[in-house]
Design a protein around this motif. Sequence first.
Motif, PDB file in Angstrom:
ATOM      1  N   ILE A  38      -6.631   4.786   6.875  1.00  7.88           N
ATOM      2  CA  ILE A  38      -7.928   5.046   6.044  1.00  7.88           C
ATOM      3  C   ILE A  38      -8.079   6.552   5.769  1.00  7.88           C
ATOM      4  CG2 ILE A  38     -10.333   4.688   5.986  1.00  7.88           C
ATOM      5  CD1 ILE A  38      -9.837   1.885   7.416  1.00  7.88           C
TER       6      ILE A  38
ATOM      7  N   VAL B 136      -8.343   5.768  -4.108  1.00  8.94           N
ATOM      8  CA  VAL B 136      -9.578   5.061  -3.820  1.00  8.94           C
ATOM      9  C   VAL B 136      -9.197   3.463  -4.112  1.00  8.94           C
ATOM     10  CG1 VAL B 136     -12.080   4.366  -4.545  1.00  8.94           C
ATOM     11  CG2 VAL B 136     -11.180   6.608  -4.320  1.00  8.94           C
ATOM     12  N   LEU B 137      -8.674   2.959  -4.966  1.00  5.73           N
ATOM     13  CA  LEU B 137      -8.427   1.744  -5.242  1.00  5.73           C
ATOM     14  C   LEU B 137      -7.144   1.080  -4.282  1.00  5.73           C
ATOM     15  CD1 LEU B 137      -7.939   1.512  -9.160  1.00  5.73           C
ATOM     16  CD2 LEU B 137      -9.981   0.646  -7.868  1.00  5.73           C
TER      17      LEU B 137
ATOM     18  N   LEU C  78      -6.879   2.398  -1.418  1.00  2.09           N
ATOM     19  CA  LEU C  78      -7.954   2.425  -0.135  1.00  2.09           C
ATOM     20  C   LEU C  78      -8.596   1.188   0.236  1.00  2.09           C
ATOM     21  CD1 LEU C  78      -9.098   3.578   2.330  1.00  2.09           C
ATOM     22  CD2 LEU C  78     -10.684   4.853   1.003  1.00  2.09           C
ATOM     23  N   LEU C  79      -9.232   0.576  -0.976  1.00  2.00           N
ATOM     24  CA  LEU C  79      -9.925  -0.561  -0.984  1.00  2.00           C
ATOM     25  C   LEU C  79      -9.320  -1.769  -0.796  1.00  2.00           C
ATOM     26  CD1 LEU C  79     -12.570   0.141  -3.830  1.00  2.00           C
ATOM     27  CD2 LEU C  79     -12.918   0.248  -1.544  1.00  2.00           C
TER      28      LEU C  79
ATOM     29  N   ILE D 241      -8.187  -1.801   3.102  1.00  2.00           N
ATOM     30  CA  ILE D 241      -9.244  -1.910   3.916  1.00  2.00           C
ATOM     31  C   ILE D 241      -9.793  -3.768   3.703  1.00  2.00           C
ATOM     32  CG2 ILE D 241     -11.691  -1.772   4.257  1.00  2.00           C
ATOM     33  CD1 ILE D 241     -11.571   1.278   3.394  1.00  2.00           C
ATOM     34  N   SER D 242      -9.556  -4.178   2.683  1.00  2.00           N
ATOM     35  CA  SER D 242      -9.833  -5.522   2.377  1.00  2.00           C
ATOM     36  C   SER D 242      -8.923  -6.317   3.089  1.00  2.00           C
ATOM     37  CB  SER D 242     -10.131  -5.540   0.873  1.00  2.00           C
ATOM     38  OG  SER D 242     -11.019  -4.902   0.229  1.00  2.00           O
TER      39      SER D 242
ATOM     40  N   SER E  35       0.778  -1.129   0.052  1.00  2.00           N
ATOM     41  CA  SER E  35      -0.150  -0.141  -0.006  1.00  2.00           C
ATOM     42  C   SER E  35       0.828   1.204  -0.136  1.00  2.00           C
ATOM     43  CB  SER E  35      -0.872  -0.071   1.155  1.00  2.00           C
ATOM     44  OG  SER E  35      -1.748  -1.062   1.136  1.00  2.00           O
TER      45      SER E  35
END
Length: 408
Positions: A282, A389-390, A392-393, A396-397, A223
């Motif tokens: 996040i 956003v990608l 971030l997803l 989070i996942s 990330s």
Amino acid sequence: MNFPTKFRLSLMMFLEFFVWGSWYVTMGTFLGNNLQAKDQDISLAFSTQSFGAIIAPFIVGLIADRYFHAQRILGVIHLVGAVLMYLLYSATDFSGFFPVLLAYMILFMPTLALVNAISFNQMKDPAKEFSIIRIWGTIGWIAAGLLVSYLAWDSQAGLASGLLKNTWVMAAAVSLILGIYSFTLPSTPPRAKSTGGFKLSEILGLDALSLLKDRNFAIFFISSILICIPLAFYYQNASPFLTEIGVENSTGKMALGQVSEVLFLLALPLFFSRFGFKKTLIVAMLAWAIRYVFFAFGDADSGVWMLLVGIVLHGVCYDFFFVSGQIYTDSHAGEKFKSSAQGLITLATYGIGMLIGFWAAGQISNYYLAETGFHFWKSIWLIPAGISVLVLLFFISFFKEEKVKPHL
């Protein structure tokens, strides 16, 4: 630490970041306006930071840590840097500009570690004392930006007259001052014995690769690399964007990003302790996406507030992600890999991640360049927003919440 020492180190930090802030923010605008550089050229110029970050561990780890006093190396680098800055001022085209800038950044990036080493060497409790010293670096960066706008070098009239090239002379003068001043700084002898074995893996931080066996750390590591791609868009495109759409005193306005960096750095310990590491990151990545959406839909008139909010969000973007990431890395590394782990993260983010980001920003900016010479900025900014956003997803996942004790 006594006051005279604290003052000397604070002045060192102020001058160090004043030099960098003098030209870095406006370089994209300068290259396009003064040297008629293309978007790919501008991305190549900014990528010198990444090349410098990749090579920096060799200079610090092999030379500063083993053979010479840190303050002397700092002095020599800034004296040479002053000459290189003047050569950049004298450049008339990009082909003559780029190799000099590359040489400068290969020399300059190690100084970021050197000023830290000189500071830490004088501290009994770095956790409490360092932030007071380091904050003067941010103040130096802010002062440089405000001075550029105060002198109107970045105004429409100043740009038309080519005054932005004066930033290089200012940087050269301050670099000369810092170069001379460095030799008066407290003695910081080499920490490692020159007779010791040289380990390339240790200098590059590769010894810490074993930390990637931990699933959470591996997700954070990936990330960190990916989020540096949209970060590069800000560093490379923000100044040309604001200038092109007609925002006056853009360099001074961009200094608001560093002001917010100071404020959110103070707020970070409370937020980190209350909400934990995952939620902190996040918020940072969400702020990245919001910033670029604001840039996409803002303008120099009624929408200027969106641009200012996007700039101010820099504090959340940077502090909440990178400072939190340093804390997280430190907590995972332990004593054995403490230095190696931080070196690995720096190499991955400022080296690999931003190198990819600068290249992508150049390609995308050129793709959305109209025949009139203006850019379709809305399309350009929505791309790093989407990337954020990608990332971030993805985070989070796959990242599972864990307790991290902050060492602030």
